[in-house]
Design a protein around this motif. Structure first.
Motif, PDB file in Angstrom:
ATOM      1  N   ARG A  33      39.113  40.486  37.537  1.00  0.00           N
ATOM      2  CA  ARG A  33      38.600  41.825  37.205  1.00  0.00           C
ATOM      3  C   ARG A  33      37.540  42.256  38.216  1.00  0.00           C
ATOM      4  NH1 ARG A  33      38.892  40.380  31.691  1.00  0.00           N
ATOM      5  NH2 ARG A  33      36.676  39.899  31.685  1.00  0.00           N
ATOM      6  N   ALA A  34      36.689  41.340  38.642  1.00  0.00           N
ATOM      7  CA  ALA A  34      35.661  41.678  39.626  1.00  0.00           C
ATOM      8  C   ALA A  34      36.309  42.104  40.944  1.00  0.00           C
ATOM      9  CB  ALA A  34      34.712  40.502  39.844  1.00  0.00           C
ATOM     10  N   SER A  35      37.346  41.387  41.371  1.00  0.00           N
ATOM     11  CA  SER A  35      38.057  41.769  42.594  1.00  0.00           C
ATOM     12  C   SER A  35      38.722  43.129  42.429  1.00  0.00           C
ATOM     13  CB  SER A  35      39.111  40.719  42.952  1.00  0.00           C
ATOM     14  OG  SER A  35      38.501  39.516  43.316  1.00  0.00           O
ATOM     15  N   PHE A  36      39.352  43.337  41.276  1.00  0.00           N
ATOM     16  CA  PHE A  36      39.973  44.635  40.993  1.00  0.00           C
ATOM     17  C   PHE A  36      38.934  45.749  41.098  1.00  0.00           C
ATOM     18  CE2 PHE A  36      40.550  48.103  38.045  1.00  0.00           C
ATOM     19  CZ  PHE A  36      41.784  48.610  38.435  1.00  0.00           C
ATOM     20  N   ASP A  37      37.795  45.573  40.433  1.00  0.00           N
ATOM     21  CA  ASP A  37      36.748  46.604  40.426  1.00  0.00           C
ATOM     22  C   ASP A  37      36.274  46.938  41.836  1.00  0.00           C
ATOM     23  OD1 ASP A  37      36.888  46.727  37.650  1.00  0.00           O
ATOM     24  OD2 ASP A  37      35.101  45.484  37.341  1.00  0.00           O
ATOM     25  N   ASP A  38      36.050  45.913  42.654  1.00  0.00           N
ATOM     26  CA  ASP A  38      35.577  46.138  44.022  1.00  0.00           C
ATOM     27  C   ASP A  38      36.599  46.924  44.846  1.00  0.00           C
ATOM     28  OD1 ASP A  38      33.203  44.817  43.553  1.00  0.00           O
ATOM     29  OD2 ASP A  38      33.840  42.944  44.514  1.00  0.00           O
ATOM     30  N   TYR A  39      37.862  46.470  44.821  1.00  0.00           N
ATOM     31  CA  TYR A  39      38.884  47.159  45.605  1.00  0.00           C
ATOM     32  C   TYR A  39      39.157  48.560  45.075  1.00  0.00           C
ATOM     33  CZ  TYR A  39      40.140  43.330  48.701  1.00  0.00           C
ATOM     34  OH  TYR A  39      40.127  42.369  49.679  1.00  0.00           O
ATOM     35  N   ALA A  40      39.164  48.729  43.749  1.00  0.00           N
ATOM     36  CA  ALA A  40      39.403  50.054  43.171  1.00  0.00           C
ATOM     37  C   ALA A  40      38.352  51.041  43.661  1.00  0.00           C
ATOM     38  CB  ALA A  40      39.409  49.975  41.645  1.00  0.00           C
ATOM     39  N   LYS A  41      37.094  50.620  43.618  1.00  0.00           N
ATOM     40  CA  LYS A  41      35.995  51.475  44.071  1.00  0.00           C
ATOM     41  C   LYS A  41      36.168  51.826  45.550  1.00  0.00           C
ATOM     42  CE  LYS A  41      32.297  49.472  45.101  1.00  0.00           C
ATOM     43  NZ  LYS A  41      31.221  48.823  45.668  1.00  0.00           N
ATOM     44  N   ILE A 150      46.118  41.812  45.349  1.00  0.00           N
ATOM     45  CA  ILE A 150      46.645  41.519  46.687  1.00  0.00           C
ATOM     46  C   ILE A 150      47.144  42.808  47.345  1.00  0.00           C
ATOM     47  CG2 ILE A 150      48.547  40.390  47.929  1.00  0.00           C
ATOM     48  CD1 ILE A 150      48.199  38.032  45.940  1.00  0.00           C
ATOM     49  N   ASP A 151      47.824  43.653  46.565  1.00  0.00           N
ATOM     50  CA  ASP A 151      48.294  44.934  47.093  1.00  0.00           C
ATOM     51  C   ASP A 151      47.116  45.805  47.517  1.00  0.00           C
ATOM     52  OD1 ASP A 151      50.651  46.603  47.606  1.00  0.00           O
ATOM     53  OD2 ASP A 151      49.869  47.906  46.019  1.00  0.00           O
ATOM     54  N   PHE A 152      46.044  45.788  46.723  1.00  0.00           N
ATOM     55  CA  PHE A 152      44.835  46.537  47.077  1.00  0.00           C
ATOM     56  C   PHE A 152      44.269  46.060  48.409  1.00  0.00           C
ATOM     57  CE2 PHE A 152      43.082  47.871  42.619  1.00  0.00           C
ATOM     58  CZ  PHE A 152      44.189  48.660  42.410  1.00  0.00           C
ATOM     59  N   ALA A 153      44.183  44.745  48.576  1.00  0.00           N
ATOM     60  CA  ALA A 153      43.621  44.187  49.812  1.00  0.00           C
ATOM     61  C   ALA A 153      44.452  44.616  51.011  1.00  0.00           C
ATOM     62  CB  ALA A 153      43.552  42.664  49.721  1.00  0.00           C
ATOM     63  N   ASP A 154      45.759  44.545  50.867  1.00  0.00           N
ATOM     64  CA  ASP A 154      46.659  44.935  51.942  1.00  0.00           C
ATOM     65  C   ASP A 154      46.470  46.409  52.296  1.00  0.00           C
ATOM     66  OD1 ASP A 154      48.958  44.891  53.722  1.00  0.00           O
ATOM     67  OD2 ASP A 154      50.112  45.787  52.087  1.00  0.00           O
ATOM     68  N   HIS A 155      46.480  47.265  51.295  1.00  0.00           N
ATOM     69  CA  HIS A 155      46.365  48.703  51.569  1.00  0.00           C
ATOM     70  C   HIS A 155      44.966  49.095  52.037  1.00  0.00           C
ATOM     71  CE1 HIS A 155      50.378  49.815  50.638  1.00  0.00           C
ATOM     72  NE2 HIS A 155      50.327  49.304  49.433  1.00  0.00           N
ATOM     73  N   TYR A 156      43.937  48.461  51.498  1.00  0.00           N
ATOM     74  CA  TYR A 156      42.587  48.798  51.956  1.00  0.00           C
ATOM     75  C   TYR A 156      42.429  48.457  53.434  1.00  0.00           C
ATOM     76  CZ  TYR A 156      37.605  49.205  52.563  1.00  0.00           C
ATOM     77  OH  TYR A 156      36.372  49.571  53.043  1.00  0.00           O
ATOM     78  N   ALA A 157      42.944  47.308  53.837  1.00  0.00           N
ATOM     79  CA  ALA A 157      42.857  46.915  55.249  1.00  0.00           C
ATOM     80  C   ALA A 157      43.560  47.944  56.136  1.00  0.00           C
ATOM     81  CB  ALA A 157      43.464  45.531  55.451  1.00  0.00           C
ATOM     82  N   GLY A 158      44.746  48.355  55.733  1.00  0.00           N
ATOM     83  CA  GLY A 158      45.483  49.343  56.514  1.00  0.00           C
ATOM     84  C   GLY A 158      44.788  50.693  56.555  1.00  0.00           C
TER      85      GLY A 158
END
Length: 176
Positions: A33-41, A150-158
């Motif tokens: 949830r913490a990872s989700f919250d960070d990437y969502a923001k 994982i999808d968030f990390a991929d898209h945020y990087a791009g």
């Protein structure tokens, strides 16, 4: 005045104490949830940073446009998160890369809010329960939640690269 200050301190500390208690009881769920919250923001902030006239930008012909990527993230969020616990009462509207920045950002934010509600139901105890996934497969709730992050990390990087190619800093690179 003393009562007011005590109330302010309580209001600031209560959520942190609640999170700490949840993390102690459900360390796996709290971590995801913490990872989700960070990437969502950061993803929502990224969508807001890019000027509307740059939503059609793509670094190469093979890449999705910035706007299409934002819509894609929202669509995938809604699909995967609807498998975690409670499907939405009404189907989510698909987005189009022709939609305005305001509509795409609103759709992304709504998908993050919906996923956040679903992630809040995740506990260590229910994280190993099997849920339907793509292609008729079954996956654990934790596995489905992890695929979102994982999808968030991929898209945020791009998307961070899209921003930088347009002379803009991604949220995690901005001075606070």
């Amino acid at each position: 005045m003393k009562r007011f200050m005590c109330l302010v301190v309580f209001c600031l500390l209560a959520p942190m104490m609640s999170y700490a208690q949840d993390a102690a009881k459900n360390p796996l769920a709290a971590s995801i949830r913490a990872s989700f919250d960070d990437y969502a923001k950061n993803l929502v902030a990224t969508a807001k940073i890019m000027p509307e006239e740059k939503y059609g930008f793509k670094p190469t012909p093979e890449n999705m446009t910035f706007g299409k990527t934002i819509g894609h993230i929202a669509d995938v969020n809604n699909i995967i998160c609807s498998k975690l616990f409670t499907p939405p009462a009404t189907p989510f509207a698909k987005v189009s890369d022709m939609d305005s920045k305001a509509k795409l950002v609103a759709g992304l934010q709504a998908s993050m809010d919906y996923c956040g509600e679903q992630f809040s139901k995740l506990t260590d105890a229910n994280s190993s329960e099997m849920v339907p996934f793509f292609g008729g497969q079954k996956i654990t709730r934790l596995g489905a939640a992890n695929s979102v992050v994982i999808d968030f990390a991929d898209h945020y990087a791009g998307l961070a690269i899209y921003l930088r190619l347009n002379g803009l800093l991604p949220p995690t690179a901005q001075k606070k």
